[in-house]
Design an enzyme around this catalytic site. Sequence first.
Site, mmCIF file in Angstrom:
data_model
loop_
_atom_site.group_PDB
_atom_site.id
_atom_site.type_symbol
_atom_site.label_atom_id
_atom_site.label_comp_id
_atom_site.label_asym_id
_atom_site.label_seq_id
_atom_site.Cartn_x
_atom_site.Cartn_y
_atom_site.Cartn_z
ATOM 1 N N LYS A 10 0.857 -1.196 0.000
ATOM 2 C CA LYS A 10 0.000 0.000 0.000
ATOM 3 C C LYS A 10 0.892 1.244 0.000
ATOM 4 C CE LYS A 10 -4.572 0.081 0.510
ATOM 5 N NZ LYS A 10 -5.402 -0.736 -0.392
ATOM 6 N N THR A 58 -3.361 -5.733 0.235
ATOM 7 C CA THR A 58 -2.832 -4.390 0.493
ATOM 8 C C THR A 58 -3.697 -3.678 1.536
ATOM 9 O OG1 THR A 58 -4.036 -3.202 -1.243
ATOM 10 C CG2 THR A 58 -1.981 -4.284 -1.895
ATOM 11 N N ARG A 178 28.236 34.436 -8.646
ATOM 12 C CA ARG A 178 26.940 34.090 -9.253
ATOM 13 C C ARG A 178 25.936 33.773 -8.148
ATOM 14 N NH1 ARG A 178 27.360 27.722 -11.375
ATOM 15 N NH2 ARG A 178 28.034 26.922 -9.373
ATOM 16 N N GLN A 234 29.381 20.578 -7.185
ATOM 17 C CA GLN A 234 30.057 19.315 -6.889
ATOM 18 C C GLN A 234 30.944 19.442 -5.645
ATOM 19 O OE1 GLN A 234 29.537 20.576 -9.933
ATOM 20 N NE2 GLN A 234 29.529 19.021 -11.528
ATOM 21 N N HIS A 262 18.955 27.877 -12.320
ATOM 22 C CA HIS A 262 19.656 28.989 -12.953
ATOM 23 C C HIS A 262 18.850 30.298 -12.899
ATOM 24 C CE1 HIS A 262 22.344 25.897 -14.234
ATOM 25 N NE2 HIS A 262 21.449 25.328 -15.020
HETATM 26 O O1 LIG Z 1 28.428 24.143 -10.065
HETATM 27 C C1 LIG Z 1 28.244 23.860 -11.258
HETATM 28 N N1 LIG Z 1 28.518 22.612 -11.710
HETATM 29 C C2 LIG Z 1 28.359 22.243 -12.998
HETATM 30 O O2 LIG Z 1 28.616 21.071 -13.382
HETATM 31 C C3 LIG Z 1 27.881 23.216 -13.898
HETATM 32 N N2 LIG Z 1 27.616 23.203 -15.220
HETATM 33 C C4 LIG Z 1 27.153 24.446 -15.559
HETATM 34 O O3 LIG Z 1 26.779 24.785 -16.716
HETATM 35 N N3 LIG Z 1 27.141 25.257 -14.470
HETATM 36 C C5 LIG Z 1 27.593 24.517 -13.414
HETATM 37 N N4 LIG Z 1 27.772 24.810 -12.111
#
Ligand SMILES: O=c1[nH]c(=O)c2[nH]c(=O)[nH]c2[nH]1
Length: 305
Positions: A10, A58, A178, A234, A262
């Site tokens: 469920k 269920t 940014r 990352q 973005h």
């Molecule tokens: O922090 C980021 N990692 C990316 O892999 C990536 N790719 C992108 O176009 N902008 C960003 N910014």
Amino acid sequence: MSVSSRCYGKDNVRVLKVERDVQDPNLQYVQEMTCCVLLDGDIETSYTAADNSVIVPTDTVKNTIYIMAKKTPGVWPIEYFAGVLGQHFIDKYAHISRVEVTITQHKWSRYAVNGKPHAHSFVRDGTEKRSVKLVKDRKLGFKVTSGLFDLSVLKSTGSMFHGFNQCDFTILKETWDRILSTDITAGWTWSPAKLATLSDFKRFYQEGIFDRAYKIVLDNTLTTFALENSASVQATMYNMAQLILGDVVELDSVTYELPNKHFFEINLDWHHGLKNTGTDAEVYAPQSDPNGLIKCTVSRNKSKL
Ligand SMILES: O=c1[nH]c(=O)c2[nH]c(=O)[nH]c2[nH]1
């Protein structure tokens, strides 16, 4: 032909649990959850031979969630309740060998009235949700990943992205300043050796280990996001995960899944030379799609890929 994979149960079982304080019944605690329980085992004949005798309906699964919520005293971390449910289905039905429990907890925070926390009134103060995914396998034991998701964050500076691979497909400009924004999904997987039996779940609950881990994940995520001059999504997510693994010894790994949302600069030069790009940028256009999507799992031990 054979059934190569199956499970059933469920989904979207919604539960609100209320706990009344023993001394003061006006003082109450609440827990709202959405649960999914899926079963597997010797059930292949239900698919291949219309043999319903192996099916725990269920509907029974749903009833069990309600009954266990009632019978489990108090309100508890969702990890503990997932453990109770997983163990129950394995103990109760000899032919069931694997139980998958997913619980999402909905946020209700006690709020203050005239400066004093109110006894029984709560507010949904954010979109963020806490979660758990638990698998109980009769032979392999428990595998538990706690999580949070829909935690939206934005920083208007303190984020860079430069030095990336450049080729004839690249138009992205390097940036040293940014906007960074994402909806955080994080998961933290408990060491199976430390969370092996239901009494371990009980001890973790009583010692506050589940709740402590959640707070540490939240604190480290938000603090790192704010304080670090991010080199990339990352690098930032790796730093967050490392801190969490350092602080919570009971964890084997931490996972993040982060959309990179973005915000485009808008060139308004055409309007009487209005400056709105680069260091003059103030008005941006949030983009709903496409978005970057960046994932990683950081493990205490090197993965054997
Ligand atoms: O922090 C980021 N990692 C990316 O892999 C990536 N790719 C992108 O176009 N902008 C960003 N910014």
